[in-house]
Scaffold this motif. Sequence first.
Motif, PDB file in Angstrom:
ATOM      1  N   GLU A   1       0.822  -1.219   0.000  1.00 34.78           N
ATOM      2  CA  GLU A   1       0.000   0.000   0.000  1.00 34.78           C
ATOM      3  C   GLU A   1       0.854   1.266   0.000  1.00 34.78           C
ATOM      4  N   GLU A   2       2.070   1.138   0.517  1.00 30.92           N
ATOM      5  CA  GLU A   2       2.939   2.295   0.701  1.00 30.92           C
ATOM      6  C   GLU A   2       3.804   2.600  -0.522  1.00 30.92           C
ATOM      7  N   ALA A   3       4.397   1.559  -1.129  1.00 33.79           N
ATOM      8  CA  ALA A   3       5.394   1.803  -2.172  1.00 33.79           C
ATOM      9  C   ALA A   3       5.797   0.512  -2.878  1.00 33.79           C
ATOM     10  N   LEU A   4       6.557   0.674  -3.952  1.00 31.04           N
ATOM     11  CA  LEU A   4       7.324  -0.415  -4.542  1.00 31.04           C
ATOM     12  C   LEU A   4       8.624  -0.439  -3.739  1.00 31.04           C
ATOM     13  N   LYS A   5       9.016  -1.623  -3.250  1.00 34.38           N
ATOM     14  CA  LYS A   5      10.164  -1.719  -2.348  1.00 34.38           C
ATOM     15  C   LYS A   5      11.126  -2.799  -2.815  1.00 34.38           C
ATOM     16  N   TYR A   6      12.411  -2.544  -2.561  1.00 32.33           N
ATOM     17  CA  TYR A   6      13.442  -3.540  -2.851  1.00 32.33           C
ATOM     18  C   TYR A   6      14.646  -3.286  -1.954  1.00 32.33           C
ATOM     19  N   ILE A   7      15.529  -4.287  -1.875  1.00 33.01           N
ATOM     20  CA  ILE A   7      16.777  -4.160  -1.126  1.00 33.01           C
ATOM     21  C   ILE A   7      17.906  -3.938  -2.126  1.00 33.01           C
ATOM     22  N   ASP A   8      18.640  -2.871  -1.927  1.00 35.94           N
ATOM     23  CA  ASP A   8      19.780  -2.518  -2.775  1.00 35.94           C
ATOM     24  C   ASP A   8      21.027  -3.225  -2.239  1.00 35.94           C
TER      25      ASP A   8
END
Length: 177
Positions: A96-103
């Motif tokens: 609901e908040e964002a598209l997220k990933y680990i860099d």
Amino acid sequence: MKLPKEGDFITIQSYKHNGRLHRAWRDTMVLKTTENALIGVNDHTLVTENDGRRWVTREPAIVYFHKKYWFNIIAMIREDGISYYCNIASPHIIDEEALKYIDYDLDVKVFPDGHKRLLDIDEYEFHRSKMQYSADLDYILKENVKILVDWINQQKGPFSPAYVDIWYRRYLELKNR
């Protein structure tokens, strides 16, 4: 979670392996979503760093995320041609908040003339040790560097000559509605 649709604006959040927010892009326009991929565009997008510094992107950039691959691709549209900045990163999730990933620090830069450079190897090694990346994770990340370089060499997906043109034209159509 309902997928964002064409023309929606989303936030993108990049995290580090330890769970800390690294960077956030506000108001990325979605150009296409599928079950596995998202294509969007940043154009003078506000970026906030983890230390609170803020800046605005200088040129339009087509962004590509895929749930199967451990990288994402940013195609920056510049006067001297297309430059690519590719992050070695976890597959994305959307909530609901964002598209997220680990860099995961390693980056591949592709210049308009096709020259490529692997960046931030020292940063990767430092974080791998400090944050205790597992041997399995290290293997996955290094294998995905190979896959990414293969895509670049074969001009696959976002590296196809027509890809950026098609998606940038679609962005202009949506922007001018």
